[in-house]
Design a protein around this motif. Structure first.
Motif, PDB file in Angstrom:
ATOM      1  N   GLN A   8      16.248 -11.557 -16.705  1.00 18.85           N
ATOM      2  CA  GLN A   8      14.815 -11.499 -16.402  1.00 18.85           C
ATOM      3  C   GLN A   8      14.354 -12.779 -15.696  1.00 18.85           C
ATOM      4  O   GLN A   8      13.490 -12.739 -14.817  1.00 18.85           O
ATOM      5  N   THR A   9      14.934 -13.896 -16.090  1.00 21.69           N
ATOM      6  CA  THR A   9      14.554 -15.179 -15.500  1.00 21.69           C
ATOM      7  C   THR A   9      15.075 -15.319 -14.077  1.00 21.69           C
ATOM      8  O   THR A   9      14.409 -15.909 -13.215  1.00 21.69           O
ATOM      9  N   PHE A  10      16.267 -14.774 -13.821  1.00 21.02           N
ATOM     10  CA  PHE A  10      16.906 -14.921 -12.509  1.00 21.02           C
ATOM     11  C   PHE A  10      17.300 -13.558 -11.937  1.00 21.02           C
ATOM     12  O   PHE A  10      18.499 -13.242 -11.803  1.00 21.02           O
TER      13      PHE A  10
ATOM     14  N   SER B  63      19.819 -19.348  -4.151  1.00 19.66           N
ATOM     15  CA  SER B  63      18.858 -18.250  -4.261  1.00 19.66           C
ATOM     16  C   SER B  63      17.854 -18.466  -5.377  1.00 19.66           C
ATOM     17  O   SER B  63      16.764 -17.889  -5.357  1.00 19.66           O
ATOM     18  N   ILE B  64      18.190 -19.291  -6.363  1.00 22.16           N
ATOM     19  CA  ILE B  64      17.243 -19.588  -7.445  1.00 22.16           C
ATOM     20  C   ILE B  64      16.671 -21.006  -7.299  1.00 22.16           C
ATOM     21  O   ILE B  64      16.050 -21.529  -8.231  1.00 22.16           O
ATOM     22  N   GLY B  65      16.876 -21.606  -6.137  1.00 20.08           N
ATOM     23  CA  GLY B  65      16.267 -22.905  -5.846  1.00 20.08           C
ATOM     24  C   GLY B  65      16.835 -24.063  -6.626  1.00 20.08           C
ATOM     25  O   GLY B  65      16.210 -25.124  -6.723  1.00 20.08           O
TER      26      GLY B  65
ATOM     27  N   LEU C 143      13.270 -25.086  -8.781  1.00 23.11           N
ATOM     28  CA  LEU C 143      13.658 -23.865  -9.488  1.00 23.11           C
ATOM     29  C   LEU C 143      12.768 -22.732  -8.996  1.00 23.11           C
ATOM     30  O   LEU C 143      11.544 -22.838  -9.047  1.00 23.11           O
ATOM     31  N   ASN C 144      13.406 -21.660  -8.565  1.00 23.70           N
ATOM     32  CA  ASN C 144      12.669 -20.504  -8.051  1.00 23.70           C
ATOM     33  C   ASN C 144      12.902 -19.329  -8.994  1.00 23.70           C
ATOM     34  O   ASN C 144      13.905 -18.631  -8.898  1.00 23.70           O
ATOM     35  N   SER C 145      11.986 -19.133  -9.914  1.00 25.26           N
ATOM     36  CA  SER C 145      12.080 -18.049 -10.886  1.00 25.26           C
ATOM     37  C   SER C 145      10.698 -17.483 -11.130  1.00 25.26           C
ATOM     38  O   SER C 145       9.725 -18.248 -11.266  1.00 25.26           O
ATOM     39  N   PRO C 146      10.574 -16.156 -11.233  1.00 21.02           N
ATOM     40  CA  PRO C 146       9.267 -15.563 -11.530  1.00 21.02           C
ATOM     41  C   PRO C 146       8.749 -15.909 -12.918  1.00 21.02           C
ATOM     42  O   PRO C 146       7.574 -15.675 -13.209  1.00 21.02           O
ATOM     43  N   ALA C 147       9.603 -16.478 -13.757  1.00 23.44           N
ATOM     44  CA  ALA C 147       9.205 -16.765 -15.144  1.00 23.44           C
ATOM     45  C   ALA C 147       8.370 -18.032 -15.276  1.00 23.44           C
ATOM     46  O   ALA C 147       7.660 -18.198 -16.273  1.00 23.44           O
ATOM     47  N   TYR C 148       8.437 -18.939 -14.280  1.00 30.68           N
ATOM     48  CA  TYR C 148       7.853 -20.263 -14.475  1.00 30.68           C
ATOM     49  C   TYR C 148       6.869 -20.606 -13.366  1.00 30.68           C
ATOM     50  O   TYR C 148       7.090 -20.292 -12.191  1.00 30.68           O
ATOM     51  N   THR C 149       5.792 -21.277 -13.755  1.00 28.03           N
ATOM     52  CA  THR C 149       4.721 -21.599 -12.810  1.00 28.03           C
ATOM     53  C   THR C 149       4.543 -23.091 -12.573  1.00 28.03           C
ATOM     54  O   THR C 149       3.845 -23.483 -11.641  1.00 28.03           O
ATOM     55  N   ALA C 150       5.126 -23.931 -13.404  1.00 25.99           N
ATOM     56  CA  ALA C 150       4.964 -25.374 -13.257  1.00 25.99           C
ATOM     57  C   ALA C 150       6.166 -26.082 -13.853  1.00 25.99           C
ATOM     58  O   ALA C 150       6.914 -25.509 -14.659  1.00 25.99           O
TER      59      ALA C 150
END
Length: 464
Positions: free
Chosen positions: A341-343, A279-281, A174-181
């Protein structure tokens, strides 16, 4: 309120995507006159249909009748996300926190139940778009990352396969700026809930279960050695009754304060292209959920829409049950804003459907079972948003109870001990509101306030 979010909802149909996509059968019968049967099942959702089908496997020659007030699957069973968990206890962490002495048993039985559910789908030729492709739990804050690490340790303790990802390693899932792990568990399934209802209904009818829809049950009374169910068009006399009515508890008023209705909401996007999903992995077919108390859950449909739900969990004053409350514009706008915002890679994606449904929430976030009328009535409720797979386990447990059998299922304290009562109004509304504000605060700060810690100490919780 962003203009983009508003525009994305412009053509959203106010109805469950699953029910809208599924052809609801017009071929039904009402119960009329008087019927005598061995087992009457009240409720035509997952729990009721599994109960009728599994009862037929146990009792090939008995008369089994199922009564549904509207059409099968019209309520929670046709409106959920279709997440089919290997758990009957609302997850491993909840089992360890609330039932530590039987956690190992609960975890094993939950995993076995998912295996058996899959086997039943194959055995009966049930096409429910069942996909056992796993689930990814994702985190935003440092304390949520710590929570995933803790969950990983619990999984490893019980031999549950999982993989932890952090930073750029997460982008392949998952490729999103909202999540780190993220923590990925392969043994998790998704299905189409409306298709499951349709197919369970079909198989029940093929196996001579009598299904009467648009037949609300208005009264339940003991009548000698049987139970009399008063319907809108007649009477059903049954040796045994299984109540599978979710939040609709009026037939046994003693259950009314054991569960409360929580309104949950979801959106589905228009169908997305392979390029958009890439595009969002997110190229696999696994489900995803984030780690907040106010959490989102999302998954793909067969035609590659994204179902995006959760976050707002709304309790109405006096436990009001009203279909109009399943349409909540402010929640739909909030969900749309959070999705974009998530995607951000997806740009101006629009939503095709916006709907809500009612979760029957217990005060400890797990289902429970029980009996009344000297064992002639069994019930199961309190699934708290985790009933897709657990409903099958509940069905088997009710059948054990009605048969007077002592089994590993009936011996579970989680099932046989009723949760604490919710207080009367207006205290109930205030207590739920205070708990929700505490959960919001914990999401912001990572700290659990005094009220929540006190509830934990008494084995009381609030979740969806």
């Amino acid at each position: 309120m962003s203009q983009n979010a508003l525009l994305s909802l412009k053509n959203a149909i106010p109805h469950s995507y699953w029910l809208d996509a599924e052809e609801t059968t017009a071929d039904f019968s009402r119960q009329v006159g008087e019927i005598r049967c061995n087992l009457a099942v009240v409720g035509g959702g997952f729990t009721g249909l599994w109960t009728a089908l599994l009862a037929r496997q146990r009792y090939p020659d008995r008369r089994i009748v199922l009564l549904e007030g509207k059409h099968c699957g019209n309520a929670a069973s046709g409106r959920n996300g279709g997440f089919c968990a290997p758990s009957i206890s609302h997850g491993v962490s909840n089992a360890l926190k609330r039932w530590p002495k039987e956690a190992e048993t609960l975890i094993r039985l939950g995993r076995n139940n998912l295996d058996e559910l899959h086997q039943d789908l194959q055995r009966f030729g049930i096409n429910a778009e069942f996909e056992r492709q796993g689930k990814l739990n994702v985190a935003t804050t440092s304390w949520q990352v710590d929570g995933l690490r803790s969950l990983q340790a619990k999984y490893q303790r019980f031999g549950i396969e999982c993989r932890f990802f952090e930073g750029v390693d997460l982008n392949d899932y998952l490729n999103s700026p909202a999540y780190t792990a993220g923590l990925f568990e392969p043994n998790y399934a998704l299905l189409n809930p409306a298709s499951l209802v349709r197919e369970l209904r079909r198989v029940c009818l093929e196996q001579d279960v009598e299904i009467y829809e648009h037949t609300p049950v208005n009264g339940l009374v003991e009548d000698g050695d049987s139970i009399k169910l008063e319907t809108a068009y007649g009477v059903v006399q049954a040796d045994h009754v299984a109540l599978c009515t979710n939040i609709f508890t009026s037939l046994l008023p003693t259950l009314t304060s054991r569960v409360i209705p929580i309104y949950d909401f979801a959106l589905t996007t228009e169908p997305l292209s392979v390029e958009q999903l890439r595009s969002i992995g997110w190229e696999g077919r696994y489900g995803i959920a984030d780690s907040g108390n106010q959490f989102h859950y999302w998954r793909k449909t067969r035609d590659n829409r994204i179902l995006w739900g959760g976050y707002d969990a709304v309790y109405p004053f006096a436990s009001k049950l009203d279909e109009s409350l399943t349409q909540r514009p402010e929640t739909f706008v909030r969900l749309a804003e959070q999705f974009h915002q998530t995607f951000p890679q997806l740009g101006r994606v629009s939503f095709s459907h916006a709907w809500g449904g009612i979760i029957d929430s217990s005060a400890r976030t797990t289902m429970f079972t029980g009996a009344a009328s000297e064992g002639r009535i069994a019930y199961a409720l309190g699934f708290t948003g985790q009933g897709v797979s657990a409903s099958r386990f509940a069905a088997n447990t009710m059948l054990d109870i009605l048969a007077g059998e002592q089994t590993e299922r009936t011996a579970l304290k989680m099932l046989s001990r009723a949760p604490v009562l919710f207080p009367p109004e207006p205290l109930r509304y205030c207590a739920v509101g205070l708990a929700q504000r505490g959960l919001e605060e914990e999401d912001r700060t990572g700290k659990r306030n005094l009220l929540l810690r006190t509830m934990d100490a008494f084995g009381v919780g609030f979740d969806s």
